[in-house]
Design an enzyme around this catalytic site. Structure first.
Site, short mmCIF file in Angstrom:
data_model
loop_
_atom_site.label_atom_id
_atom_site.label_comp_id
_atom_site.label_asym_id
_atom_site.label_seq_id
_atom_site.Cartn_x
_atom_site.Cartn_y
_atom_site.Cartn_z
N ARG A 106 25.64 72.96 2.95
CA ARG A 106 25.33 71.70 2.64
C ARG A 106 23.67 71.32 3.94
NH1 ARG A 106 25.00 68.82 -1.38
NH2 ARG A 106 22.77 69.13 -0.54
N LYS A 141 5.44 58.75 12.19
CA LYS A 141 6.53 58.32 12.07
C LYS A 141 8.01 58.89 11.57
CE LYS A 141 3.81 53.85 10.91
NZ LYS A 141 3.51 53.29 10.28
N LYS A 173 -2.86 50.49 20.79
CA LYS A 173 -3.52 50.04 19.72
C LYS A 173 -3.17 48.29 20.16
CE LYS A 173 -0.94 51.45 16.05
NZ LYS A 173 0.44 51.69 15.69
N GLU A 201 -7.85 52.03 18.50
CA GLU A 201 -7.08 51.51 16.83
C GLU A 201 -8.31 49.52 17.45
OE1 GLU A 201 -3.24 49.59 15.42
OE2 GLU A 201 -3.48 48.42 15.94
N ASP A 222 -7.52 50.07 11.36
CA ASP A 222 -6.48 49.37 11.54
C ASP A 222 -6.87 49.05 9.85
OD1 ASP A 222 -3.76 49.44 11.18
OD2 ASP A 222 -3.72 47.43 12.32
#
Length: 286
Positions: A106, A141, A173, A201, A222
């Site tokens: 597994r 991410k 950001k 950004e 963005d």
């Protein structure tokens, strides 16, 4: 595991294999099903194969799981990470102690399925922008604890890694800008701190000149549509690399790439790539 020469910067394969198996075996360290059902001296042969068309990734790590539990295993990799295979392609053949193979199964499959899913999706996005000169990037991410492996999978699929973490470049950001009081001040503070690479950004064209004047070395554009991206690229005029980001799909990536941006980053490569359909069938040996 000395027979598995897989090396990846920032990744300790022995620790990963040991900890993953420990999670599965729990506090008793036992596979109670295999111990109770399979004789201790039983041996299996097995074949791992793909049921889908995939870009393969993670086979050396799967090999390490099997070798960890059966150092004497006979194991042959039939393809290499990065290969594109058609449905029904055999990926690995193995022969060894039945209990060890079942216990490792597994963990080995989970790794190959997950990483191959990322590599396969990445290849589809790379193919979608072929010929434009644009470079596909991944993002941060990632599943906690698996970043190095997931970014390896995007490279295996033909993508390029963005920054590996919070340490190797500044990425300013909207929340940073809000606290700093504007893009120019945010960039100025980062440069004053001695940070060489400062990614800024921007979501409005009027942020570009102040950001560049303050010393931004890379602009992340963005959630801009293709028309706005073209305008941004024209304003930047090659002074720094440009990156389109936000809401990029297979249906939209080509149009964005054709605007002249240097990069396109896609979070879904690691955030939501479906697992590849890879199986492993065993046959008892006399």
């Amino acid at each position: 595991m000395s027979n598995t020469p897989f090396k990846l910067a920032g990744f300790d394969i022995e620790t990963f294999v040991r900890d993953t198996l420990a999670e599965d075996l729990g506090p008793t360290g036992r596979d109670v099903t295999s111990e109770s059902v399979i004789p201790a001296d039983a041996r299996f042969s097995g074949t791992m194969d793909s049921r889908d068309a995939i870009v393969v990734a993670g086979l050396p790590i799967a090999e390490a799981f099997f070798r960890f539990l059966d150092p004497d295993i006979e194991l042959e990799l039939l393809v290499q990470d990065g290969d594109f295979v058609t449905p029904g392609t055999d990926l690995m053949r193995l022969k060894g102690k039945a209990r060890a193979l079942l216990t490792a199964e597994r963990s080995a499959l989970n790794t190959v399925q997950h990483l191959s899913g990322i590599a396969t999706m990445t290849r589809a996005y790379v193919d979608a922008i072929k010929g434009t000169g644009c470079i596909l990037l991944d993002t941060r991410k990632t599943i906690p604890g698996l970043r190095v492996l997931e970014k390896y999978a995007t490279r295996t699929g033909g993508g390029t890694n963005h920054r590996m973490g919070l340490w190797d470049a500044a990425m300013i950001k909207d929340n940073h800008v809000a606290v700093a009081g504007g893009v120019a001040e945010a960039v100025r503070r980062a440069k004053s701190a001695g940070i060489a690479e400062v990614i800024l950004e921007v979501d409005h064209l009027d942020q570009i000149e102040p950001g560049l004047a303050a010393g931004a070395t890379h602009l992340l554009l963005d959630n801009m549509d293709p028309d706005m991206l073209r305008s941004a690229v024209a304003l930047v005029a090659g002074r720094v690399p440009t990156e389109a980001s936000g809401g990029v799909t297979l249906d939209t990536i080509r149009a964005k790439a054709e605007t002249g941006v240097t990069y396109i980053s896609v979070g879904r490569l690691t955030q939501s790539a479906p697992a590849a359909d890879v199986g492993l069938d065993f046959t008892p040996l006399d």
